[in-house]
Design a protein around this motif. Structure first.
Motif, short mmCIF file in Angstrom:
data_model
loop_
_atom_site.label_atom_id
_atom_site.label_comp_id
_atom_site.label_asym_id
_atom_site.label_seq_id
_atom_site.Cartn_x
_atom_site.Cartn_y
_atom_site.Cartn_z
N ALA A 52 0.82 -1.20 0.00
CA ALA A 52 0.00 0.00 0.00
C ALA A 52 0.86 1.26 0.00
O ALA A 52 1.96 1.27 0.54
N ALA A 53 0.32 2.30 -0.61
CA ALA A 53 0.79 3.67 -0.44
C ALA A 53 -0.35 4.34 0.30
O ALA A 53 -1.43 4.56 -0.26
N PHE A 54 -0.13 4.64 1.59
CA PHE A 54 -1.26 4.98 2.45
C PHE A 54 -0.83 5.96 3.54
O PHE A 54 0.27 5.85 4.08
N ASP A 55 -1.70 6.90 3.86
CA ASP A 55 -1.48 7.84 4.96
C ASP A 55 -2.43 7.49 6.09
O ASP A 55 -3.64 7.69 5.97
N GLN A 56 -1.90 6.94 7.17
CA GLN A 56 -2.73 6.51 8.31
C GLN A 56 -3.54 7.67 8.89
O GLN A 56 -4.68 7.49 9.31
N GLY A 59 -6.29 8.53 6.10
CA GLY A 59 -6.99 7.39 5.51
C GLY A 59 -6.99 7.40 4.00
O GLY A 59 -7.81 6.74 3.36
N VAL A 60 -6.08 8.15 3.39
CA VAL A 60 -6.00 8.28 1.94
C VAL A 60 -4.92 7.34 1.40
O VAL A 60 -3.82 7.27 1.96
N SER A 89 -10.28 7.80 -0.41
CA SER A 89 -9.98 9.18 -0.04
C SER A 89 -10.24 9.38 1.45
O SER A 89 -10.27 10.50 1.93
N GLY A 90 -10.46 8.27 2.15
CA GLY A 90 -10.68 8.31 3.59
C GLY A 90 -12.05 7.83 4.00
O GLY A 90 -12.24 7.34 5.10
N SER A 91 -13.04 7.94 3.11
CA SER A 91 -14.40 7.54 3.47
C SER A 91 -15.09 6.76 2.36
O SER A 91 -16.31 6.57 2.42
N ASP A 92 -14.34 6.32 1.35
CA ASP A 92 -14.96 5.63 0.22
C ASP A 92 -14.01 4.58 -0.32
O ASP A 92 -12.87 4.47 0.12
N ARG A 93 -14.48 3.78 -1.27
CA ARG A 93 -13.65 2.84 -2.03
C ARG A 93 -13.95 3.08 -3.50
O ARG A 93 -15.10 3.01 -3.92
N THR A 94 -12.90 3.37 -4.26
CA THR A 94 -13.05 3.59 -5.69
C THR A 94 -11.99 2.79 -6.43
O THR A 94 -11.10 2.21 -5.81
N ALA A 95 -12.09 2.77 -7.75
CA ALA A 95 -11.11 2.10 -8.61
C ALA A 95 -10.85 0.67 -8.14
O ALA A 95 -9.73 0.19 -8.14
#
Length: 135
Positions: A52-56, A59-60, A89-95
């Protein structure tokens, strides 16, 4: 056919593996291993390589996971691999992307192919489904 179930993550272990050569980006890339346990029409366990490339903090980020599942789909026993990824983007799931790896099925699940998906309910329940064919 469709098989549905719920799952829990029983282990999430970050590794020291880092991309080489190192490239500085706005989000750090990390690798972890995971173990999941499944109940329902999808019953069994999986071992996962998770990148993952993720910002704890926000949540992005985006993840890519390769899972090796063993157990049963609607009572048919065997094992297979599947891959999935999504962006948030922190509150959804896309792609979202989800597919069963060709030629990876064993035993009663030999010849499995198909797609699927994952969702997290408001109460935190993790759901999975496979839309698959055999043969």
């Amino acid at each position: 056919m469709r098989a549905t179930g719920t799952f829990t993550v029983s282990a999430f272990v970050p590794t020291e593996l880092k991309p080489e050569p190192a490239v500085a980006t706005g989000l750090p890339v990390g690798v972890a291993t995971m173990e999941k346990h499944y109940e329902g029409e999808v019953a069994g366990r999986s071992a996962t390589l998770f990148t993952a490339a993720f910002d704890q903090a926000t949540g992005v980020g985006t993840y890519v996971a390769m899972e090796s599942f063993e157990g049963s789909l609607k009572g048919r026993e065997g094992a297979f691999n599947f891959v999935h990824s999504a962006t948030t983007s922190g509150s959804d799931r896309t792609a979202e992307f989800f597919t069963i790896v060709a030629s990876s099925g064993t035993a009663d699940l030999a010849g499995i192919s198909g797609t699927g998906g994952m969702a997290v309910d408001a109460d935190g329940t993790h759901r999975i489904w496979f839309d698959y064919g055999l043969g």
